[in-house]
Design an enzyme around this catalytic site. Structure first.
Site, PDB file in Angstrom:
ATOM      1  N   GLU A 192       2.318  -6.022  11.140  1.00 32.36           N
ATOM      2  CA  GLU A 192       1.214  -4.886  10.907  1.00 32.36           C
ATOM      3  C   GLU A 192       1.774  -3.737  12.236  1.00 32.36           C
ATOM      4  OE1 GLU A 192      -1.182  -2.664   8.865  1.00 32.36           O
ATOM      5  OE2 GLU A 192      -1.758  -5.025   8.532  1.00 32.36           O
ATOM      6  N   HIS A 204       0.729  -1.084  -0.028  1.00 25.89           N
ATOM      7  CA  HIS A 204       0.066  -0.101  -0.111  1.00 25.89           C
ATOM      8  C   HIS A 204       0.800   1.041   0.062  1.00 25.89           C
ATOM      9  CE1 HIS A 204      -2.881  -2.862   2.085  1.00 25.89           C
ATOM     10  NE2 HIS A 204      -3.438  -2.633   0.883  1.00 25.89           N
ATOM     11  N   HIS A 238       3.507  -3.719   6.615  1.00 26.37           N
ATOM     12  CA  HIS A 238       2.219  -2.747   6.689  1.00 26.37           C
ATOM     13  C   HIS A 238       2.042  -1.831   7.960  1.00 26.37           C
ATOM     14  CE1 HIS A 238       0.049  -4.504   3.258  1.00 26.37           C
ATOM     15  NE2 HIS A 238       0.958  -5.549   3.231  1.00 26.37           N
ATOM     16  N   ARG A 296      -2.897   4.787  -1.331  1.00 25.93           N
ATOM     17  CA  ARG A 296      -2.920   3.426  -0.929  1.00 25.93           C
ATOM     18  C   ARG A 296      -2.699   2.632  -2.309  1.00 25.93           C
ATOM     19  NH1 ARG A 296      -4.790   0.020   3.362  1.00 25.93           N
ATOM     20  NH2 ARG A 296      -5.742  -1.898   2.664  1.00 25.93           N
ATOM     21  N   GLU A 319       1.759   3.566   3.144  1.00 28.83           N
ATOM     22  CA  GLU A 319       2.248   3.154   4.348  1.00 28.83           C
ATOM     23  C   GLU A 319       3.633   2.957   4.357  1.00 28.83           C
ATOM     24  OE1 GLU A 319       0.229  -0.810   4.765  1.00 28.83           O
ATOM     25  OE2 GLU A 319      -1.495  -0.051   4.774  1.00 28.83           O
ATOM     26  N   TYR A 324     -10.015   1.039   5.891  1.00 26.20           N
ATOM     27  CA  TYR A 324     -11.134  -0.021   5.909  1.00 26.20           C
ATOM     28  C   TYR A 324     -12.559   0.468   6.209  1.00 26.20           C
ATOM     29  CZ  TYR A 324      -7.947  -3.802   7.096  1.00 26.20           C
ATOM     30  OH  TYR A 324      -6.907  -4.876   7.093  1.00 26.20           O
ATOM     31  N   ASN A 360      -2.949  -5.684  -2.639  1.00 24.93           N
ATOM     32  CA  ASN A 360      -2.866  -6.740  -1.599  1.00 24.93           C
ATOM     33  C   ASN A 360      -4.326  -7.604  -1.532  1.00 24.93           C
ATOM     34  OD1 ASN A 360      -1.374  -8.107   0.163  1.00 24.93           O
ATOM     35  ND2 ASN A 360      -2.474  -7.355   2.028  1.00 24.93           N
ATOM     36  N   ARG A 361      -5.084  -7.700  -2.612  1.00 20.47           N
ATOM     37  CA  ARG A 361      -6.075  -8.373  -3.027  1.00 20.47           C
ATOM     38  C   ARG A 361      -6.034  -9.060  -4.383  1.00 20.47           C
ATOM     39  NH1 ARG A 361      -5.961  -6.571   1.523  1.00 20.47           N
ATOM     40  NH2 ARG A 361      -7.795  -6.053   2.938  1.00 20.47           N
TER      41      ARG A 361
END
Length: 299
Positions: A164, A14, A106, A56, A17, A282, A63-64
């Site tokens: 994370e 992302h 992350h 992002r 980050e 999110y 990341n998907r």
């Protein structure tokens, strides 16, 4: 399990980050920092265009994008789909050994300290988590087995996992968390080196970890027509819950508060441990927090 031969440290999956972005840039500039005698370590930046633009992602969440179906589909041509295929070729080159470990860096706006996120209960990772959490109380282990099929970068590798780090705002560097993350990475690499030499360090045989249960969305109004899939948010994270990741949430505890000041309480039947509380990224995913169950396991 055979020896670890290749490790990839990936930052900037992302682009906003910055902890992972600048750690990887540091490792690329000073590769001796991550050099260990018994294995090769690769430092790789993820979403290059998003890093450059401070976002992002450009078209979709990189990341998907690492599902088998997506990686094998030549019709998917967004920037992130293309970059995912390029990253796969680096980490899983044809006719060459793939990486044995992926450490995906992350950061989060949630107060999660130094979190290790595993997508399964692999014994090697559990022992690694037990060692790291016993040497540093800031280290927590979160196991989300449902994420194995989510298209995450770490799913490319049996020993892939996430670090994370938070709380840190998007597009911001926090020097203390940067340094703590850096030292955690060195500890992980030292553990791999010791494992390869048959001298696995182990301070504790008991791992305390947090097992994913489900996600919770914000209270919302009814969705209406057009492209909107969810209604408008009607409430915020309750002040008593904000920044209390990994702390117990008991039945009847306040969870949200509406804009008018009405409290909304947790109505579950047993105590849970929320994490990723109020993560900024999110909101678009309809996630206010993850709920987890605290467990222990002999490893």
């Amino acid at each position: 399990m055979s020896q670890i031969e290749r490790v990839a440290i990936v930052g900037g999956n992302h682009g906003n980050e910055l902890t992972g972005v600048h750690l990887v840039k540091k490792f690329q500039q000073y590769p001796n920092l991550i050099h260990r005698a018994s294995f090769e370590t690769l430092a790789l930046l993820g979403n290059l265009k998003a890093i450059e633009e401070g976002k992002r992602y450009i078209d979709k969440d990189l990341n998907r994008c690492f599902t088998n179906q997506g990686l094998q589909n030549p019709q998917l041509s967004s920037y992130e789909d293309t970059r995912a295929k390029a990253i796969q070729q680096i980490l899983q080159p044809q006719n060459q050994p793939s990486v044995d470990v992926i450490v995906d860096l992350h950061s989060t706006t949630a107060n999660m300290g130094l979190s290790l996120i595993f997508c399964d209960m692999h014994p090697f990772l559990l022992r690694l988590g037990a060692y790291l959490s016993s040497t540093n109380p800031m280290v927590k282990v979160f196991v989300n087995q449902q994420s194995r099929e989510g298209g995450f970068l770490r799913s490319l590798c049996e020993l892939g996992f996430v670090i994370e780090v938070g709380a840190v705002a998007q597009n911001i560097l926090n020097a203390e968390l940067f340094q703590q993350t850096e030292q955690l990475i060195y500890g992980i690499l030292d553990y791999f080196e010791a494992y390869n030499q048959g001298n696995i360090p182990q301070k504790s045989s008991t791992l305390t970890f947090y097992q994913y249960i489900r996600t919770i969305d914000y209270p919302r109004s009814d969705a209406y027509g057009g492209l909107r899939q969810r209604g408008e948010i009607k409430a915020m994270i309750h002040p008593h819950l904000q920044f209390r990741d990994y702390e117990p949430l008991n039945p009847g505890d306040p969870m949200f508060i509406t804009f008018e000041g009405k409290e909304i309480f947790y109505e579950g039947e047993f105590t849970v441990y929320p994490i990723f509380i109020n993560e900024a990224a999110y909101y678009e995913k309809g996630i206010a927090m993850h709920l987890s169950q605290k467990q222990q396991k002999i490893v």
